[in-house]
Design a protein around this motif. Structure first.
Motif, short mmCIF file in Angstrom:
data_model
loop_
_atom_site.label_atom_id
_atom_site.label_comp_id
_atom_site.label_asym_id
_atom_site.label_seq_id
_atom_site.Cartn_x
_atom_site.Cartn_y
_atom_site.Cartn_z
N ASN A 1 0.89 -1.25 0.10
CA ASN A 1 -0.01 -0.03 0.04
C ASN A 1 0.72 1.36 -0.14
OD1 ASN A 1 -2.35 -1.46 -0.02
ND2 ASN A 1 -2.47 -1.54 2.22
N LEU A 2 1.82 1.15 0.91
CA LEU A 2 2.77 2.44 0.77
C LEU A 2 3.31 2.56 -0.47
CD1 LEU A 2 4.49 4.65 2.41
CD2 LEU A 2 6.19 2.94 2.50
N CYS A 3 3.76 1.59 -1.21
CA CYS A 3 4.34 1.78 -2.67
C CYS A 3 3.32 2.38 -3.69
CB CYS A 3 4.74 0.26 -3.14
SG CYS A 3 6.29 -0.51 -2.39
N SER A 4 2.14 1.89 -3.42
CA SER A 4 1.17 2.52 -4.32
C SER A 4 0.98 3.77 -4.04
CB SER A 4 -0.28 1.71 -4.09
OG SER A 4 -0.27 0.34 -4.39
N ARG A 5 1.06 4.39 -2.56
CA ARG A 5 0.66 5.75 -2.30
C ARG A 5 2.03 6.60 -2.79
NH1 ARG A 5 -0.13 3.72 2.79
NH2 ARG A 5 1.32 5.04 3.63
N LYS A 6 3.24 5.95 -2.71
CA LYS A 6 4.24 6.81 -2.97
C LYS A 6 4.96 6.59 -4.44
CE LYS A 6 5.26 8.64 0.92
NZ LYS A 6 5.20 10.40 1.09
N ASN A 7 4.26 5.74 -5.30
CA ASN A 7 4.60 5.51 -6.61
C ASN A 7 6.09 4.86 -6.57
OD1 ASN A 7 4.35 5.70 -9.39
ND2 ASN A 7 5.27 7.52 -9.61
N CYS A 8 5.99 3.85 -5.89
CA CYS A 8 7.38 2.83 -5.88
C CYS A 8 7.06 1.67 -6.44
CB CYS A 8 7.89 2.99 -4.67
SG CYS A 8 8.56 4.40 -3.66
N ILE A 9 7.99 0.87 -6.62
CA ILE A 9 7.62 -0.63 -7.26
C ILE A 9 8.06 -1.38 -6.06
CG2 ILE A 9 8.44 -2.29 -8.80
CD1 ILE A 9 9.20 0.15 -10.65
N PHE A 10 7.00 -2.52 -5.65
CA PHE A 10 7.14 -3.45 -4.71
C PHE A 10 7.83 -4.61 -5.50
CE2 PHE A 10 5.89 -7.44 -2.53
CZ PHE A 10 6.31 -7.15 -1.26
N VAL A 11 8.89 -5.28 -4.55
CA VAL A 11 9.66 -6.30 -5.21
C VAL A 11 9.50 -7.45 -3.93
CG1 VAL A 11 11.79 -7.34 -5.98
CG2 VAL A 11 11.07 -5.22 -6.74
N ASN A 12 8.93 -8.54 -4.19
CA ASN A 12 8.91 -9.60 -3.09
C ASN A 12 10.28 -10.25 -3.03
OD1 ASN A 12 8.66 -12.03 -1.56
ND2 ASN A 12 6.41 -12.07 -2.32
N GLU A 13 10.93 -10.06 -1.66
CA GLU A 13 12.17 -10.39 -1.60
C GLU A 13 12.52 -11.74 -1.68
OE1 GLU A 13 12.88 -9.66 2.59
OE2 GLU A 13 12.42 -11.51 3.29
N THR A 14 11.48 -12.54 -2.00
CA THR A 14 11.75 -14.20 -2.22
C THR A 14 12.09 -14.13 -3.79
OG1 THR A 14 9.18 -14.53 -2.57
CG2 THR A 14 10.34 -14.82 -0.13
N THR A 15 11.78 -13.36 -4.31
CA THR A 15 11.99 -13.66 -6.03
C THR A 15 13.45 -13.03 -6.29
OG1 THR A 15 11.22 -11.16 -6.47
CG2 THR A 15 9.69 -13.00 -6.52
N VAL A 16 14.13 -12.63 -5.50
CA VAL A 16 15.47 -11.83 -5.88
C VAL A 16 16.73 -12.83 -5.81
CG1 VAL A 16 17.22 -10.07 -5.00
CG2 VAL A 16 14.58 -9.83 -4.88
N LEU A 17 16.78 -13.79 -4.64
CA LEU A 17 17.92 -14.81 -4.57
C LEU A 17 17.33 -15.98 -4.74
CD1 LEU A 17 19.58 -12.97 -1.69
CD2 LEU A 17 20.42 -13.27 -4.08
N PRO A 18 18.26 -17.19 -4.91
CA PRO A 18 17.57 -18.76 -4.98
C PRO A 18 17.36 -19.10 -3.92
CG PRO A 18 20.04 -18.38 -5.67
CD PRO A 18 19.49 -17.01 -5.30
N PHE A 19 17.24 -18.30 -2.74
CA PHE A 19 17.36 -18.85 -1.28
C PHE A 19 16.43 -17.71 -0.59
CE2 PHE A 19 21.09 -16.96 -1.65
CZ PHE A 19 21.51 -16.06 -0.71
#
Length: 271
Positions: free
Chosen positions: A59-77
């Motif tokens: 919700n904060l990302c939506s309000r502040k025009n930021c892009i949300f990234v789920n941390e579990t998608t960034v690394l293979p662990f």
């Protein structure tokens, strides 16, 4: 804290911004975002918030025009795959968020991206590139273990003219990729596995992504970087409690303020 424009020129290459965050950072994070848009003297293309899946942070990302990234998608662990703790402290999440930052070249689109801690607010204008050189903000003290791990990773001593552990840093994607390739070639494994393996896990502060990257860049060509004092001030109050007059007073001496209330990355494990 106000987010009005400071009216100073914005120029140079566009950059992205990456901020690792958890829900405990929500009190300060909006002020961090506002301060970036006010005080960073480069065009900002995107601000990425890397976080556990959280509706509040989304919700904060939506309000502040930021892009949300789920941390579990960034690394293979994930964080639970890191085991870096003692009976008194747990640094697993602290290390995990450093490795998330080091994979920012796979998240951000611009050739340069700024990483900033979710509890640190800029209060004066900042430039991170000038005349083809990177500007690193520095302090005078660090943790000896950071440099022992650096030597294990890269086989040479860190030049460490100053400490680069100052809550924010501009990464150049090509140089970051070069650092990771060098670590992988030397250790014959993924860069993140080499880092986790090289840390003395009996020590509480075993690795610094900022210290490692900046010393690698500095050792390659010290003439390609400019060092400036960070002049950061840690406060125990909240960002929201500071008025404009207080901020102006701090800005006469300091460039940024840190509100260290993050416990989620360092609390002891529950038994």
């Amino acid at each position: 804290m106000s987010a009005t424009s400071s009216g100073l020129s914005v120029s140079g290459p566009a950059i992205d911004v990456l901020i690792p965050a958890i829900e405990k950072d929500l009190a300060t994070l909006p002020h961090v975002i506002d301060s970036l848009r006010r005080y960073v003297r480069h065009p900002i293309s995107n601000i990425y918030i890397v976080s556990p899946n959280s509706s509040k942070i989304r919700n904060l990302c939506s309000r502040k025009n930021c892009i949300f990234v789920n941390e579990t998608t960034v690394l293979p662990f994930t964080k639970k795959d890191i085991h870096y703790s003692s009976s008194r402290w747990n640094r697993s999440g602290w290390l995990y968020q450093q490795l998330l930052k080091m994979n920012g070249d796979h998240i951000c689109r611009e050739s340069h991206f700024l990483v900033i801690d979710a509890d640190t607010v800029l209060i004066r204008p900042h430039r991170f590139r000038t005349g083809g050189k990177s500007i690193f903000y520095c302090r005078n003290w660090s943790q000896p273990e950071y440099f022992r791990t650096y030597r294990k990773l890269l086989g040479t001593a860190a030049p460490s003219p100053k400490s680069f552990v100052t809550h924010y840093m501009l990464f150049e994607k090509a140089k970051l990729a070069g650092l990771k390739r060098k670590i992988e070639a030397r250790h014959g494994m993924s860069w993140h596995a080499a880092i986790i393996r090289s840390i003395d896990k009996t020590k509480q502060f075993g690795f610094s992504e900022f210290e490692t990257y900046a010393n690698y860049v500095y050792s390659g060509n010290s003439a390609s970087v400019i060092l400036k004092n960070a002049n950061n001030k840690s406060l125990k109050t909240s960002a929201a409690s500071l008025g404009k007059a207080q901020i102006r007073k701090y800005a006469r001496t300091y460039r940024s303020l840190s509100f260290h209330q993050r416990k989620g990355y360092s609390t002891p494990p529950k038994h």
